[in-house]
Design a protein around this motif. Structure first.
Motif, PDB file in Angstrom:
ATOM      1  N   LYS A 105       0.847  -1.186   0.000  1.00  0.00           N
ATOM      2  CA  LYS A 105       0.000   0.000   0.000  1.00  0.00           C
ATOM      3  C   LYS A 105       0.885   1.238   0.000  1.00  0.00           C
ATOM      4  O   LYS A 105       1.779   1.372   0.845  1.00  0.00           O
ATOM      5  N   VAL A 106       0.613   2.151  -0.920  1.00  0.00           N
ATOM      6  CA  VAL A 106       1.358   3.404  -0.986  1.00  0.00           C
ATOM      7  C   VAL A 106       0.578   4.485  -0.245  1.00  0.00           C
ATOM      8  O   VAL A 106      -0.608   4.694  -0.502  1.00  0.00           O
ATOM      9  N   SER A 107       1.244   5.161   0.664  1.00  0.00           N
ATOM     10  CA  SER A 107       0.633   6.292   1.378  1.00  0.00           C
ATOM     11  C   SER A 107       1.369   7.580   1.001  1.00  0.00           C
ATOM     12  O   SER A 107       2.478   7.537   0.462  1.00  0.00           O
ATOM     13  N   VAL A 163       6.032  13.406   0.057  1.00  0.00           N
ATOM     14  CA  VAL A 163       6.649  12.142   0.460  1.00  0.00           C
ATOM     15  C   VAL A 163       5.652  11.017   0.240  1.00  0.00           C
ATOM     16  O   VAL A 163       4.488  11.124   0.655  1.00  0.00           O
ATOM     17  N   TYR A 164       6.107   9.953  -0.422  1.00  0.00           N
ATOM     18  CA  TYR A 164       5.315   8.733  -0.630  1.00  0.00           C
ATOM     19  C   TYR A 164       6.025   7.592   0.079  1.00  0.00           C
ATOM     20  O   TYR A 164       7.259   7.470  -0.022  1.00  0.00           O
ATOM     21  N   SER A 165       5.273   6.742   0.760  1.00  0.00           N
ATOM     22  CA  SER A 165       5.889   5.641   1.501  1.00  0.00           C
ATOM     23  C   SER A 165       5.152   4.339   1.249  1.00  0.00           C
ATOM     24  O   SER A 165       3.943   4.334   0.973  1.00  0.00           O
ATOM     25  N   LEU A 166       5.876   3.240   1.340  1.00  0.00           N
ATOM     26  CA  LEU A 166       5.272   1.914   1.295  1.00  0.00           C
ATOM     27  C   LEU A 166       6.166   0.931   2.031  1.00  0.00           C
ATOM     28  O   LEU A 166       7.370   1.165   2.184  1.00  0.00           O
ATOM     29  N   THR A 167       5.557  -0.141   2.495  1.00  0.00           N
ATOM     30  CA  THR A 167       6.304  -1.234   3.108  1.00  0.00           C
ATOM     31  C   THR A 167       6.428  -2.351   2.097  1.00  0.00           C
ATOM     32  O   THR A 167       5.429  -2.801   1.515  1.00  0.00           O
ATOM     33  N   TYR A 168       7.663  -2.803   1.872  1.00  0.00           N
ATOM     34  CA  TYR A 168       7.948  -3.794   0.847  1.00  0.00           C
ATOM     35  C   TYR A 168       9.065  -4.695   1.355  1.00  0.00           C
ATOM     36  O   TYR A 168      10.127  -4.224   1.756  1.00  0.00           O
ATOM     37  N   GLY A 169       8.806  -5.989   1.380  1.00  0.00           N
ATOM     38  CA  GLY A 169       9.814  -6.922   1.859  1.00  0.00           C
ATOM     39  C   GLY A 169      10.184  -6.705   3.308  1.00  0.00           C
ATOM     40  O   GLY A 169      11.316  -6.994   3.712  1.00  0.00           O
ATOM     41  N   HIS A 180      10.465  -3.822   4.820  1.00  0.00           N
ATOM     42  CA  HIS A 180      11.151  -2.550   5.021  1.00  0.00           C
ATOM     43  C   HIS A 180      10.305  -1.416   4.464  1.00  0.00           C
ATOM     44  O   HIS A 180       9.571  -1.591   3.484  1.00  0.00           O
ATOM     45  N   VAL A 181      10.425  -0.250   5.070  1.00  0.00           N
ATOM     46  CA  VAL A 181       9.736   0.937   4.593  1.00  0.00           C
ATOM     47  C   VAL A 181      10.664   1.699   3.643  1.00  0.00           C
ATOM     48  O   VAL A 181      11.844   1.901   3.941  1.00  0.00           O
ATOM     49  N   TYR A 182      10.113   2.098   2.506  1.00  0.00           N
ATOM     50  CA  TYR A 182      10.831   2.930   1.549  1.00  0.00           C
ATOM     51  C   TYR A 182       9.981   4.156   1.254  1.00  0.00           C
ATOM     52  O   TYR A 182       8.751   4.066   1.179  1.00  0.00           O
ATOM     53  N   SER A 183      10.636   5.301   1.073  1.00  0.00           N
ATOM     54  CA  SER A 183       9.916   6.550   0.832  1.00  0.00           C
ATOM     55  C   SER A 183      10.537   7.300  -0.336  1.00  0.00           C
ATOM     56  O   SER A 183      11.770   7.385  -0.447  1.00  0.00           O
ATOM     57  N   LEU A 184       9.682   7.836  -1.174  1.00  0.00           N
ATOM     58  CA  LEU A 184      10.129   8.740  -2.224  1.00  0.00           C
ATOM     59  C   LEU A 184       9.893  10.171  -1.761  1.00  0.00           C
ATOM     60  O   LEU A 184       8.768  10.545  -1.433  1.00  0.00           O
ATOM     61  N   ASP A 236      15.599   5.238   2.495  1.00  0.00           N
ATOM     62  CA  ASP A 236      15.495   3.999   3.263  1.00  0.00           C
ATOM     63  C   ASP A 236      14.808   4.304   4.596  1.00  0.00           C
ATOM     64  O   ASP A 236      15.436   4.793   5.534  1.00  0.00           O
ATOM     65  N   GLY A 237      13.503   4.033   4.662  1.00  0.00           N
ATOM     66  CA  GLY A 237      12.727   4.319   5.862  1.00  0.00           C
ATOM     67  C   GLY A 237      11.740   5.448   5.621  1.00  0.00           C
ATOM     68  O   GLY A 237      11.491   5.857   4.482  1.00  0.00           O
ATOM     69  N   LEU A 238      11.184   5.951   6.697  1.00  0.00           N
ATOM     70  CA  LEU A 238      10.283   7.101   6.646  1.00  0.00           C
ATOM     71  C   LEU A 238      11.046   8.304   7.183  1.00  0.00           C
ATOM     72  O   LEU A 238      11.376   8.357   8.369  1.00  0.00           O
ATOM     73  N   PRO A 239      11.372   9.287   6.351  1.00  0.00           N
ATOM     74  CA  PRO A 239      12.212  10.395   6.811  1.00  0.00           C
ATOM     75  C   PRO A 239      11.483  11.291   7.805  1.00  0.00           C
ATOM     76  O   PRO A 239      10.301  11.574   7.646  1.00  0.00           O
ATOM     77  N   ASP A 240      12.206  11.728   8.828  1.00  0.00           N
ATOM     78  CA  ASP A 240      11.626  12.696   9.760  1.00  0.00           C
ATOM     79  C   ASP A 240      11.786  14.101   9.171  1.00  0.00           C
ATOM     80  O   ASP A 240      12.325  14.277   8.069  1.00  0.00           O
ATOM     81  N   ALA A 241      11.346  15.105   9.901  1.00  0.00           N
ATOM     82  CA  ALA A 241      11.334  16.469   9.368  1.00  0.00           C
ATOM     83  C   ALA A 241      12.730  16.953   8.998  1.00  0.00           C
ATOM     84  O   ALA A 241      12.927  17.611   7.969  1.00  0.00           O
ATOM     85  N   SER A 242      13.715  16.613   9.823  1.00  0.00           N
ATOM     86  CA  SER A 242      15.070  17.081   9.530  1.00  0.00           C
ATOM     87  C   SER A 242      15.637  16.419   8.282  1.00  0.00           C
ATOM     88  O   SER A 242      16.345  17.066   7.489  1.00  0.00           O
ATOM     89  N   GLU A 243      15.343  15.148   8.095  1.00  0.00           N
ATOM     90  CA  GLU A 243      15.807  14.454   6.900  1.00  0.00           C
ATOM     91  C   GLU A 243      15.085  14.976   5.653  1.00  0.00           C
ATOM     92  O   GLU A 243      15.695  15.105   4.584  1.00  0.00           O
TER      93      GLU A 243
END
Length: 548
Positions: free
Chosen positions: A49-51, A66-72, A74-78, A107-114
């Protein structure tokens, strides 16, 4: 007892002397083993699922998302960054320093600083610095005409012109999708062992698919209305690709062998099928019709490319006529079709090969697991010179010609000092041949063969002639990797880099090749592919066609 682990029956593989010629490589089509197809099937199997946790885009379409999904597991975000690009800075050339949009697959869900770091860095691309949390770096420019037209129509409560959507096929086109440690981003080895990320270019293809979804969201946001589903499905992501990609296939021979071996094994398995079901026959017929529509919609300004497309259009009805109900219900019908297609053009044959593979996922999909390889080119110094001669005689006859002839050494490959990108020079007209990159594999092997003695060992030979070490390594490594080498002279006047580009891009899953010269092309990725919320329908988008 039946061996359930035995591989399926297969016809003989096509010989590398046929498959690995530039002209045929330049006729490649995407298949169900193409990396985008494999990725989306795996996302579908996981019910990914893409959020969109962040949407900080203003009314003019500038800001970040920011777009995120869990795959394998692990969370990946564009992280997508959209900027206001002045018209005088708009170019698809690699020398560009500004783009409409820039992206990082994180790699992951970036926080505000990232997010802040990426928003500041991504638009600078190679002028910035990145971290190992950044997996892929990319940038893209708008198809200005279609993007502006779509916004205008949506604001007016209308849909964009269908002909313009069909003929363009994308709202933006990427000019680079970088991975594997480029500019400080993560090395592939850092995440390749994760589920779903071990395939060739898996991270890059994930980024491209997510970028495509962002382009849809962006135009709808600025236009203030939704695109019709059939138009949105047809809008892929464009790409401009030039010489920078071409040497990859030469520099990674074992990977090339893995890709081509998988595709050729898939074709050989399908040709060996004893009989096809009524459902498979129906699928094949529908794909024949789809391919005909795809060819009808595929127009390019390039005269040579259009002649090839026109010939395919004229031959394709003959392909269809062959597939009578009687033949399709007979013994080994696909082998019969394949043999009958030998009189057609190379382009038609390769399109037919891709079509034949398509309905047999249960037979061929597992081959995708072998398309990434850690195998490397190695040197066996204990081999006898006599055995080395035998390998050259068996595998390299195509490499021998008069390399002093101007047409045989017409070109030279080099790396641009300004942009650190591969380029191609004309040896007899331009300076720089003294800085030539070693992509002249056939010439290297031919020169080595002249000096290779009949007796002694490779170690003894290389001790006297260390300049032939690379050529010997290529000769030895081709033994057992039959599809590792492009069997053409890559410095001859007949070498067209566009053939290498198309081969690689077809393995990505590209379609609608639009060559702008023999050195660069535009393509479309993800056209017809499922969107972020359509992954249940992830397995039926071979050769995109426009649906009204």
């Amino acid at each position: 007892m039946l061996d359930t682990n035995a591989p399926p029956p297969q016809s003989p593989l096509r010989p590398p002397s046929e498959v690995m010629r530039l002209r045929r490589m330049g006729a490649s089509f995407p298949t169900r083993l193409s990396f985008l197809r494999v990725l989306l099937r795996r996302l579908s199997a996981e019910n990914a699922k893409v959020s969109r946790p962040v949407w900080a885009i203003d009314e003019d379409g500038f800001g970040h998302a920011v777009y995120s999904l869990t795959y394998g597991g692990h969370v990946y975000s564009l992280v997508a960054v959209s900027t206001d690009l002045p018209e005088d800075q708009r170019t698809d050339r690699v020398i560009a320093t500004a783009w409409d949009t820039a992206y990082v697959l994180y790699d992951g869900l970036p926080d505000a600083s990232e997010i802040d770091r990426i928003v500041a860095s991504a638009p600078k691309q190679e002028a910035a610095r990145f971290t190992a949390r950044d997996l892929v770096l990319s940038r893209a420019n708008k198809s200005v005409r279609l993007f502006a037209h779509t916004v205008e129509r949506l604001k007016a409560g209308e849909q964009p012109d269908e002909t313009l959507v069909r003929d363009t096929g994308y709202l933006m086109r990427t000019t680079a999708v970088y991975g594997n440690g480029k500019f400080g981003i993560a090395d592939r080895v850092d995440f390749a062992q994760r589920d779903g990320m071990g395939g060739s270019f898996a991270a890059e293809m994930l980024a491209v698919w997510l970028i495509r979804g962002f382009t849809h969201d962006l135009v709808e946001h600025v236009g203030g209305a939704k695109l019709a589903p059939h138009l949105k499905r047809h809008l892929g992501i464009g790409n401009s690709t030039g010489l920078g990609m071409a040497p990859f296939l030469v520099s990674h021979p074992m990977l090339l062998n893995a890709w081509v071996s998988a595709r050729e094994t898939a074709l050989a398995r399908v040709r060996a099928v004893e009989g096809v079901s009524a459902e498979q026959i129906e699928k094949i017929y529908s794909l024949v019709v789809r391919a005909a529509q795809h060819l009808a919609e595929w127009q390019v300004p390039d005269a040579i490319g259009q002649v090839r497309i026109d010939r395919m259009r004229s031959e394709w009805p003959k392909v269809a006529v062959m597939m009578t109900p009687e033949l399709m219900s007979s013994h080994q019908p696909l082998e019969q079709i394949w043999q009958a297609a030998s009189d057609f053009s190379v382009d038609t044959q390769e399109c037919l090969a891709a079509l034949m593979i398509e309905p047999f996922g249960e037979l061929v999909d597992e081959l995708a697991d072998g398309m990434a390889t850690e195998r490397r080119v190695t040197l066996n110094t204990a081999m006898s010179c006599a055995d080395a001669h035998a390998l050259i005689t068996r595998d390299w006859s195509w490499a021998f010609c008069d390399y002093d002839a101007p047409d045989a050494c017409h070109q030279f490959w080099y790396v641009s000092e300004a942009k650190a990108e591969p380029r191609l020079g004309l040896r007899h007209e331009e300076p720089g041949a003294d800085l030539e990159s070693p992509l002249d594999i056939s010439r290297q092997v031919a020169c080595m063969a002249k000096e290779l003695p009949d007796t002694g060992t490779v170690a003894q030979f290389l001790a006297r002639h260390p300049e032939h070490r690379a050529a010997m390594r290529r000769v030895q490594s081709l033994d057992g990797a039959p599809y590792a080498e492009i069997r053409d002279n890559l410095i001859a006047d007949t070498c067209l880099p566009i053939d290498m580009l198309r081969c690689k891009l077809a393995f990505f899953g590209a379609a609608k090749f639009d060559p702008k010269s023999d050195r660069w092309t535009r393509i479309t990725l993800c056209q017809g592919a499922p969107m972020h919320d359509e992954l249940k329908d992830a397995d039926d988008w071979w050769l995109p066609v426009f649906a009204s």
